[in-house]
Motif scaffolding. Structure first.
Motif, PDB file in Angstrom:
ATOM      1  N   ARG A 180      23.866 -38.619 -25.985  1.00 28.48           N
ATOM      2  CA  ARG A 180      24.083 -37.197 -25.609  1.00 28.48           C
ATOM      3  C   ARG A 180      25.367 -36.702 -25.392  1.00 28.48           C
ATOM      4  NH1 ARG A 180      22.434 -37.725 -20.383  1.00 28.48           N
ATOM      5  NH2 ARG A 180      24.660 -37.643 -19.470  1.00 28.48           N
ATOM      6  N   LYS A 181      26.392 -37.674 -25.215  1.00 25.03           N
ATOM      7  CA  LYS A 181      27.766 -37.644 -25.201  1.00 25.03           C
ATOM      8  C   LYS A 181      28.289 -37.268 -26.509  1.00 25.03           C
ATOM      9  CE  LYS A 181      28.472 -39.821 -20.548  1.00 25.03           C
ATOM     10  NZ  LYS A 181      28.942 -41.232 -20.048  1.00 25.03           N
ATOM     11  N   LEU A 182      27.913 -38.044 -27.444  1.00 28.24           N
ATOM     12  CA  LEU A 182      28.467 -38.143 -28.844  1.00 28.24           C
ATOM     13  C   LEU A 182      27.930 -36.548 -29.582  1.00 28.24           C
ATOM     14  CD1 LEU A 182      27.569 -41.650 -30.117  1.00 28.24           C
ATOM     15  CD2 LEU A 182      29.938 -40.451 -29.597  1.00 28.24           C
ATOM     16  N   LEU A 183      26.726 -36.208 -29.028  1.00 27.67           N
ATOM     17  CA  LEU A 183      26.250 -34.981 -29.514  1.00 27.67           C
ATOM     18  C   LEU A 183      27.049 -33.781 -28.839  1.00 27.67           C
ATOM     19  CD1 LEU A 183      22.546 -35.735 -29.813  1.00 27.67           C
ATOM     20  CD2 LEU A 183      24.082 -35.721 -31.744  1.00 27.67           C
ATOM     21  N   GLY A 184      27.611 -33.822 -27.815  1.00 29.51           N
ATOM     22  CA  GLY A 184      28.201 -32.776 -26.840  1.00 29.51           C
ATOM     23  C   GLY A 184      27.220 -31.963 -26.324  1.00 29.51           C
ATOM     24  N   ILE A 185      26.093 -32.656 -25.782  1.00 28.71           N
ATOM     25  CA  ILE A 185      25.172 -31.872 -25.066  1.00 28.71           C
ATOM     26  C   ILE A 185      25.694 -31.748 -23.619  1.00 28.71           C
ATOM     27  CG2 ILE A 185      22.846 -31.483 -24.588  1.00 28.71           C
ATOM     28  CD1 ILE A 185      21.981 -32.964 -27.349  1.00 28.71           C
ATOM     29  N   ARG A 186      25.424 -30.552 -23.008  1.00 28.84           N
ATOM     30  CA  ARG A 186      25.717 -30.444 -21.707  1.00 28.84           C
ATOM     31  C   ARG A 186      24.457 -30.907 -20.904  1.00 28.84           C
ATOM     32  NH1 ARG A 186      26.791 -24.627 -19.853  1.00 28.84           N
ATOM     33  NH2 ARG A 186      27.260 -25.728 -17.983  1.00 28.84           N
ATOM     34  N   PHE A 187      24.763 -31.413 -19.517  1.00 34.29           N
ATOM     35  CA  PHE A 187      23.829 -31.918 -18.886  1.00 34.29           C
ATOM     36  C   PHE A 187      23.907 -31.407 -17.395  1.00 34.29           C
ATOM     37  CE2 PHE A 187      21.837 -36.112 -17.111  1.00 34.29           C
ATOM     38  CZ  PHE A 187      20.589 -36.027 -17.493  1.00 34.29           C
ATOM     39  N   PRO A 188      23.801 -30.074 -17.087  1.00 38.42           N
ATOM     40  CA  PRO A 188      23.899 -29.501 -16.048  1.00 38.42           C
ATOM     41  C   PRO A 188      22.808 -29.812 -14.718  1.00 38.42           C
ATOM     42  CG  PRO A 188      23.122 -28.087 -17.475  1.00 38.42           C
ATOM     43  CD  PRO A 188      23.279 -29.225 -18.299  1.00 38.42           C
ATOM     44  N   GLY A 189      23.271 -29.817 -13.635  1.00 41.50           N
ATOM     45  CA  GLY A 189      22.302 -29.827 -12.430  1.00 41.50           C
ATOM     46  C   GLY A 189      22.915 -30.238 -11.201  1.00 41.50           C
ATOM     47  N   ARG A 190      22.188 -30.915 -10.459  1.00 41.03           N
ATOM     48  CA  ARG A 190      22.687 -31.171  -8.983  1.00 41.03           C
ATOM     49  C   ARG A 190      22.838 -32.723  -8.916  1.00 41.03           C
ATOM     50  NH1 ARG A 190      18.570 -28.538  -5.132  1.00 41.03           N
ATOM     51  NH2 ARG A 190      20.062 -29.359  -3.787  1.00 41.03           N
ATOM     52  N   THR A 191      23.888 -33.130  -8.096  1.00 50.28           N
ATOM     53  CA  THR A 191      24.124 -34.597  -7.915  1.00 50.28           C
ATOM     54  C   THR A 191      23.734 -34.763  -6.381  1.00 50.28           C
ATOM     55  OG1 THR A 191      25.995 -34.460  -9.365  1.00 50.28           O
ATOM     56  CG2 THR A 191      26.223 -36.241  -7.487  1.00 50.28           C
ATOM     57  N   ALA A 192      23.121 -36.339  -6.193  1.00 51.95           N
ATOM     58  CA  ALA A 192      22.768 -36.699  -5.026  1.00 51.95           C
ATOM     59  C   ALA A 192      21.952 -35.694  -4.270  1.00 51.95           C
ATOM     60  CB  ALA A 192      23.963 -36.874  -4.247  1.00 51.95           C
ATOM     61  N   VAL A 193      20.799 -35.243  -4.865  1.00 52.77           N
ATOM     62  CA  VAL A 193      19.891 -34.227  -4.266  1.00 52.77           C
ATOM     63  C   VAL A 193      19.162 -35.041  -2.916  1.00 52.77           C
ATOM     64  CG1 VAL A 193      17.578 -33.340  -4.383  1.00 52.77           C
ATOM     65  CG2 VAL A 193      19.190 -33.183  -6.420  1.00 52.77           C
ATOM     66  N   GLU A 194      18.951 -36.228  -3.237  1.00 54.34           N
ATOM     67  CA  GLU A 194      18.378 -37.151  -1.971  1.00 54.34           C
ATOM     68  C   GLU A 194      19.128 -38.476  -2.366  1.00 54.34           C
ATOM     69  OE1 GLU A 194      13.970 -35.184  -0.879  1.00 54.34           O
ATOM     70  OE2 GLU A 194      14.066 -37.296  -1.892  1.00 54.34           O
ATOM     71  N   ARG A 195      19.155 -39.266  -1.050  1.00 57.03           N
ATOM     72  CA  ARG A 195      19.444 -40.483  -0.878  1.00 57.03           C
ATOM     73  C   ARG A 195      18.534 -41.297  -0.050  1.00 57.03           C
ATOM     74  NH1 ARG A 195      24.281 -42.788   1.305  1.00 57.03           N
ATOM     75  NH2 ARG A 195      23.864 -41.635   2.977  1.00 57.03           N
ATOM     76  N   HIS A 196      17.954 -42.485  -0.318  1.00 58.05           N
ATOM     77  CA  HIS A 196      17.315 -43.476   0.117  1.00 58.05           C
ATOM     78  C   HIS A 196      17.647 -44.847   0.336  1.00 58.05           C
ATOM     79  CE1 HIS A 196      13.470 -40.622  -0.207  1.00 58.05           C
ATOM     80  NE2 HIS A 196      14.356 -40.073  -1.106  1.00 58.05           N
ATOM     81  N   ALA A 197      17.433 -45.245   1.499  1.00 58.82           N
ATOM     82  CA  ALA A 197      17.736 -46.745   1.573  1.00 58.82           C
ATOM     83  C   ALA A 197      16.604 -47.527   1.325  1.00 58.82           C
ATOM     84  CB  ALA A 197      18.306 -47.179   3.308  1.00 58.82           C
ATOM     85  N   VAL A 198      16.524 -48.518   0.525  1.00 59.73           N
ATOM     86  CA  VAL A 198      15.233 -49.262   0.037  1.00 59.73           C
ATOM     87  C   VAL A 198      15.211 -50.684   0.384  1.00 59.73           C
ATOM     88  CG1 VAL A 198      13.964 -49.483  -2.009  1.00 59.73           C
ATOM     89  CG2 VAL A 198      15.547 -47.550  -1.990  1.00 59.73           C
ATOM     90  N   ALA A 199      14.129 -51.155   0.642  1.00 55.15           N
ATOM     91  CA  ALA A 199      13.921 -52.570   0.942  1.00 55.15           C
ATOM     92  C   ALA A 199      12.448 -53.048   0.515  1.00 55.15           C
ATOM     93  CB  ALA A 199      14.031 -53.083   2.226  1.00 55.15           C
ATOM     94  N   ALA A 200      12.467 -54.153  -0.265  1.00 57.96           N
ATOM     95  CA  ALA A 200      11.359 -54.781  -0.581  1.00 57.96           C
ATOM     96  C   ALA A 200      11.357 -55.969   0.111  1.00 57.96           C
ATOM     97  CB  ALA A 200      11.176 -55.297  -1.988  1.00 57.96           C
ATOM     98  N   LEU A 201      10.010 -56.081   1.021  1.00 53.48           N
ATOM     99  CA  LEU A 201       9.777 -57.064   1.737  1.00 53.48           C
ATOM    100  C   LEU A 201       8.418 -57.650   1.977  1.00 53.48           C
ATOM    101  CD1 LEU A 201       8.532 -55.849   4.861  1.00 53.48           C
ATOM    102  CD2 LEU A 201      10.648 -54.710   4.849  1.00 53.48           C
ATOM    103  N   ARG A 202       8.256 -59.030   2.271  1.00 49.12           N
ATOM    104  CA  ARG A 202       6.678 -59.429   2.593  1.00 49.12           C
ATOM    105  C   ARG A 202       6.285 -59.492   3.992  1.00 49.12           C
ATOM    106  NH1 ARG A 202       7.320 -63.205  -0.402  1.00 49.12           N
ATOM    107  NH2 ARG A 202       6.374 -62.746  -2.385  1.00 49.12           N
ATOM    108  N   THR A 203       5.141 -58.788   4.187  1.00 49.54           N
ATOM    109  CA  THR A 203       4.797 -58.659   5.403  1.00 49.54           C
ATOM    110  C   THR A 203       3.408 -58.193   5.525  1.00 49.54           C
ATOM    111  OG1 THR A 203       5.304 -57.866   7.733  1.00 49.54           O
ATOM    112  CG2 THR A 203       5.450 -56.405   5.890  1.00 49.54           C
ATOM    113  N   GLU A 204       2.801 -57.909   6.708  1.00 44.93           N
ATOM    114  CA  GLU A 204       1.556 -57.429   6.982  1.00 44.93           C
ATOM    115  C   GLU A 204       1.716 -55.865   7.637  1.00 44.93           C
ATOM    116  OE1 GLU A 204      -1.546 -59.642   8.481  1.00 44.93           O
ATOM    117  OE2 GLU A 204      -1.350 -61.381   7.313  1.00 44.93           O
ATOM    118  N   LEU A 205       1.139 -55.112   7.116  1.00 49.13           N
ATOM    119  CA  LEU A 205       1.030 -53.680   7.523  1.00 49.13           C
ATOM    120  C   LEU A 205      -0.446 -53.305   7.836  1.00 49.13           C
ATOM    121  CD1 LEU A 205       3.813 -51.720   5.585  1.00 49.13           C
ATOM    122  CD2 LEU A 205       3.921 -52.856   7.885  1.00 49.13           C
ATOM    123  N   PRO A 206      -0.770 -52.329   8.804  1.00 48.85           N
ATOM    124  CA  PRO A 206      -1.946 -52.126   9.385  1.00 48.85           C
ATOM    125  C   PRO A 206      -2.864 -51.231   8.070  1.00 48.85           C
ATOM    126  CG  PRO A 206      -0.387 -51.143  10.907  1.00 48.85           C
ATOM    127  CD  PRO A 206       0.204 -51.808   9.533  1.00 48.85           C
TER     128      PRO A 206
END
Length: 566
Positions: free
Chosen positions: A178-204
């Motif tokens: 995309r950069k070599l083609l010179g194409i713009r990439f407009p939009g919004r930065t950091a629309v949402e942030r999430h903390a993420v964890a993968a864990l082994r457990t039992e849920l209901p």
């Protein structure tokens, strides 16, 4: 003929190479990395049922072994369950349908899988595929185009010049293509942030996905999601404030313990923390997706993922849309309209999804007093989020292309059916040319148009009788005269379609048109529109992909020009 050059070996680039190979088109995949994926269970992806089926058709076996289809969806607010859905564990096929909107079919279950497992399954499929060459540690730094193809230069141990018929940038958010083609990439930065964890457990709620809004315990995130993975593993996401502090390991452990206790009657169950991370979502859309023989797909073309939208799912839809168009162009040549339709269809669909997400964010995150809804929506916030996560509504439903430049002209024989033109067809049971009964979805992705005849009663007849009876001989003759390869299928019924209706379906499963009976001229005109108008044939339309691929080569450029460039 030169192969297609694919830059980027993430799931989108790997899937595109396999989709092209299934249609007899060779490709070279330039992988900037070492050729393998680092296991990260906290980095997982959700695929809608139709995209999961497409990936399985490409030969990826890890979906069944290392992915989980949700058995249900549970939406909670504070202490109450506000929405609970049982999900269809099939592939989203319609065995029966109802004309009563008050009794809709259960949503098809999405599939949840670690991204490294998905990528490994695609790499394993490529290892069994002769038409794909995977080149590790190949960093792109130059692209040149001429009227007959593309030349790309890579640095690294395999640094050289590569010649291809086309080049597709599947190289992610920081796309070099995309950069070599010179194409713009407009939009919004950091629309949402999430903390993420993968864990082994039992849920209901074993096997169910959960979205808990405004949980009642002190210090909780505004929104917490939980998605099951195999072997008792869960991915849990906590929505973070837009400009909050960094998430420390101690703070994340505290979130894990508080969340598990909140869901398990105040007692933190035993758990094993496997992986953690912070995931930041951006919303961006490239201005152009095609510059002559170079195209963009996946995160190189778009970024989304807030409020239930799924970025990788959209990237695989790019693959589904682009592969058959590139294959048709590679085998037969074609008008600019065909490849231009990739940008016009997919960019419009992603733009609509982004617009829906951006409009809903102030509603869902802006406070309880705001009563604005998406245009035309009458459901509440929880229903809106549910639709986004399970694949319905403006945030999640599969895209339609009603204004496609490949839409056929008006014809007197056109009739309406339960699927609007441009929308994905229902996955009904069909009889294939060899007499086997399969799902319609099983016949997609082969580069052929599908011509579906609705013929009640054929299911109880011996095929040798109905194959030569009624309208079948005339239909098969009409299909043999089409300007592109096509396959005749027969179904007992289709939503909203009368007996003897004929449906023309694109290779990616979108309806072109439905006709009242066999109308050879109108069927021919519709098929001609789908291919973008008359082709400049390089070989007869009936040549098989296997035969075409025998003359192709995935080798780097070897010429005097190559020596001069070094």
């Amino acid at each position: 003929m030169d192969p297609v050059i694919i830059v980027g070996a993430g799931p989108v680039g790997l899937a595109l190479s396999l989709a092209l190979a299934a249609q007899g088109v060779p490709s070279v995949v330039l992988d900037e990395g070492p050729g393998k994926e680092e296991p990260r269970p906290a980095r997982s992806v959700v695929l809608r049922a139709d995209m999961a089926a497409m990936v399985e058709r490409l030969g990826c076996t890890t979906l069944r072994d290392e992915g989980v289809r949700w058995v249900g969806w549970r939406g909670m607010r504070r202490r109450q369950v506000v929405r609970h859905l049982e999900l269809d564990l099939g592939l989203g096929g319609t065995e029966e349908w109802s004309e009563d909107p008050a009794s809709p079919a259960a949503p098809a279950a999405p599939l949840h899988i670690p991204q490294h497992a998905l990528a490994r399954g695609l790499r394993d499929a490529i290892a069994r595929q002769k038409l794909v060459e995977l080149v590790p540690e190949a960093r792109l730094d130059t692209i040149e185009q001429d009227r007959d193809g593309v030349v790309a230069h890579t640095r690294g141990p395999a640094g050289t010049w590569w010649r291809g018929s086309h080049l597709v940038g599947c190289d992610g958010a920081r796309s070099t293509v995309r950069k070599l083609l010179g194409i713009r990439f407009p939009g919004r930065t950091a629309v949402e942030r999430h903390a993420v964890a993968a864990l082994r457990t039992e849920l209901p709620w074993p096997g169910e996905a959960l979205l808990h809004r405004q949980p009642p315990w002190r210090g909780a995130a505004e929104e917490i999601g939980a998605r099951p993975l195999p072997d008792g593993v869960w991915r849990i996401d906590w929505l973070l404030p837009p400009r909050g502090d960094l998430v420390t390991p101690d703070a994340l452990i505290a979130r894990v313990r508080e969340t598990l206790a909140g869901w398990c009657d105040g007692v933190t169950p035993p758990y094993e923390l496997i992986d953690t991370g912070v995931h930041t979502l951006h919303h961006r859309l490239a201005r152009r997706w095609r510059v002559d023989r170079v195209l963009l797909a996946g995160d190189a073309a778009h970024l989304l993922g807030a409020v239930g939208t799924q970025g990788l799912d959209e990237g695989l839809r790019d693959v589904d849309n682009l592969a058959w168009k590139l294959a048709l162009t590679w085998h037969h040549g074609g008008s600019d309209r065909l490849l231009d339709s990739y940008q016009s269809e997919r960019r419009a669909a992603v733009a609509t999804r982004l617009r829906a997400a951006d409009q809903s964010l102030p509603v869902l995150r802006g406070g309880g007093g705001l009563r604005t809804y998406l245009p035309g929506a009458t459901r509440g916030h929880d229903a809106l989020l549910t639709d986004g996560h399970v694949g319905r509504g403006p945030l999640g439903a599969p895209p339609a292309y009603p204004h496609s430049p490949l839409a056929p002209p008006y014809a007197d024989g056109r009739i309406p059916v339960g699927t609007p033109p441009g929308a994905p067809v229902e996955d009904v049971r069909v009889t294939a040319p060899d007499g086997t009964t399969v799902r319609l979805r099983d016949r997609l992705g082969r580069g052929r148009l599908l011509v579906l005849l609705i013929a009640p009663g054929t299911g109880v007849w011996d095929r040798r009788h109905w194959r030569t009876a009624g309208v079948m001989p005339r239909l098969e003759e009409a299909v043999r005269g089409l300007p592109v390869r096509a396959e005749v299928l027969v179904s007992e019924s289709y939503p909203g379609a009368p007996a003897h209706a004929v449906l023309l379906v694109r290779p990616d499963g979108h309806l072109v048109a439905a006709f009242s009976g066999v109308r050879p001229e109108e069927l021919h005109a519709a098929a001609d529109a789908v291919r973008g108008g008359p082709l400049t044939d390089r070989e007869p339309a009936g040549v098989s992909p296997e035969k075409s691929s025998e003359t192709s080569s995935g080798a780097p450029v070897e010429s005097d020009r190559t020596a001069d460039m070094h």
